[in-house]
Design a protein around this motif. Sequence first.
Motif, PDB file in Angstrom:
ATOM      1  N   GLY A 181      12.335  35.051  38.281  1.00  0.00           N
ATOM      2  CA  GLY A 181      12.909  36.089  39.129  1.00  0.00           C
ATOM      3  C   GLY A 181      11.977  36.466  40.266  1.00  0.00           C
ATOM      4  O   GLY A 181      12.404  36.672  41.409  1.00  0.00           O
TER       5      GLY A 181
ATOM      6  N   THR B 116      20.802  32.474  41.357  1.00  0.00           N
ATOM      7  CA  THR B 116      20.433  33.000  40.034  1.00  0.00           C
ATOM      8  C   THR B 116      20.728  32.015  38.906  1.00  0.00           C
ATOM      9  O   THR B 116      20.526  32.321  37.739  1.00  0.00           O
ATOM     10  CB  THR B 116      21.195  34.319  39.734  1.00  0.00           C
TER      11      THR B 116
ATOM     12  N   LEU C 143      17.838  31.036  36.487  1.00  0.00           N
ATOM     13  CA  LEU C 143      17.050  32.149  35.946  1.00  0.00           C
ATOM     14  C   LEU C 143      17.453  32.499  34.516  1.00  0.00           C
ATOM     15  O   LEU C 143      18.613  32.328  34.130  1.00  0.00           O
ATOM     16  CB  LEU C 143      17.251  33.395  36.815  1.00  0.00           C
TER      17      LEU C 143
ATOM     18  N   LEU D 196      16.523  38.078  34.017  1.00  0.00           N
ATOM     19  CA  LEU D 196      15.882  38.123  35.333  1.00  0.00           C
ATOM     20  C   LEU D 196      16.888  38.087  36.481  1.00  0.00           C
ATOM     21  O   LEU D 196      16.526  38.245  37.640  1.00  0.00           O
ATOM     22  CB  LEU D 196      14.919  36.939  35.478  1.00  0.00           C
TER      23      LEU D 196
END
Lengths: 309, 250
Positions: B150, B174, B177, B181
Amino acid sequence: MSSAPAAPQGDAVPSRGVPLQAVPVRHWGQWVAAAVLLVLLVLLVRAVAANEVIQWSVIGDRLFQPVILRGLVTTIWLTVASMVLGVVGGVLVAVARLSDNVLLSSLSRAYTWVFRGTPVLVQILLWFNLALFFPRLGMGSLSVSTNDLITPFGAALLALALNEAAYMAEIVRAGILAVDPGQREAAEALSMTRGLVMRRIVLPQAMRVIIPPTGNELVTLLKTTSLVAVIGAGDLLTRAQAVGATDFTRMEMLIVASLWYLVLTSIASSGQMVLERRFGRGTAPTSRRSALGRLAADLRPGRTRRATS
Amino acid sequence: MVEALAVHKSFGHVDVLKGVDLVVAPGEVTCLLGPSGSGKSTLLRCLNHLERVDAGTVRIDGDLVGYRLKGEKLHELRSHEVAAQRRRVGMVFQRFNLFPHLTAAQNVMEAPVQVLRRPRGRARSDAQELLARVGLADLADRYPSQLSGGQQQRVAIARALAMDPALMLFDEPTSALDPELVGEVLDVMRGLAADGMTMVVVTHEIGFAREVGDSVVFMDGGVIVERGTPAQVLGAPRHERTRAFLAKVL
């Protein structure tokens, strides 16, 4: 399995809060092998040292003879100069090879093909004898005699540098290809030009892959310079042989040369280690313990856990 | 701001984009949704010429991206011209792609110093400010390998912002991740959207698209199936394929 009380099933863990000790595999075989090797080594050293033909005092005297030291300097200079030219040339040839430009990449391919495909000894002899082909170099009044331009040292340097560039090119190319393509994309997305991407992002990361084999190249090159003795370029081996031939100390002078080569290659190897650490920045630290240290740790009796450092 | 018309792109025999139109107004956040292989990432990468389009045009602020129109034909720009065009467009990648040999601050400074020729001191203080903006002021001197996923992605956002772009492209920011995070990265993106940044976001975060997106585009099989406001596309999808996709991811 210390004094764990007999449990009803399998490997029960004592539950009284005593931390269990981990005992790694013990390598007793290494102890035995080391002892055998040691004995053999002692026998060998004795056989050589007791040899009456070799005059050991001569080796000690000649090690620092001025003529030998001059040869040593020539060897170092030849190695460093060919390596520097070889690295610069290798980067250029590698970048050309990976370029979109078809002409450049074909030229680069042809270069590598020729210079890696012929023995370096032959290349040394070719450059040395260039005058047979081209007595004069240049055009019209701007020409010089080839023999004036290409001295034995010059021929040696030319041959070694051009040859080294071909090998370095392959090493650099492998290094560049090992860099994640995402790095290039990220840099390009930041509006960096191709040259900047190569210089600031790709090459610094490629260094990590390039340095170990380059260290090997340097050590190899250091020893390869001894080939130039065939054209009498004045390097360590040339001079050692010359001295040895005049007063019948051939073997002694070869040992003198070998000792110096050993010193030089050892220095080169330790320099490589420093560089590897420098360019390993930003990646997980690797174990700094030497092979010898690891062996010592493995052999230490009663150790219970390998130290991590 | 962005105007892509009839964009075609194929890799070998696979047609990845089969005539896609995409218009993004200044200050708008557009979310591209769709199953993997639907062409959404490729479309995004065409917007800054990381992929060259085979046919069709991409314009940013009215300028053709990657090409020059001569008569009836598009001529590809030279690489330094393409590089200059990319100054207005920042990009954030799924796998961060931070430069591992540089610290967080150096990652952010690199392009301003090397491309815009900013003095180091100023670039450094700008970088510090940007890192503070993504909540990483005290990690400026860490190397990427010393940061969590992150944190790395937030540094990547700061790095893209350092070029002062008018448009930000996010390629599944994202997806790589750990679940816990994801929130910190989405928070930064939410902040950007609130500040009025024009954004095109390829994402699987339906919640983010619903909350932050001004418009949502659903792609499948290299075409745009449906587009509209989040309420329309996510709340009352008209197409069967959109419904099937949403049923799977929600």
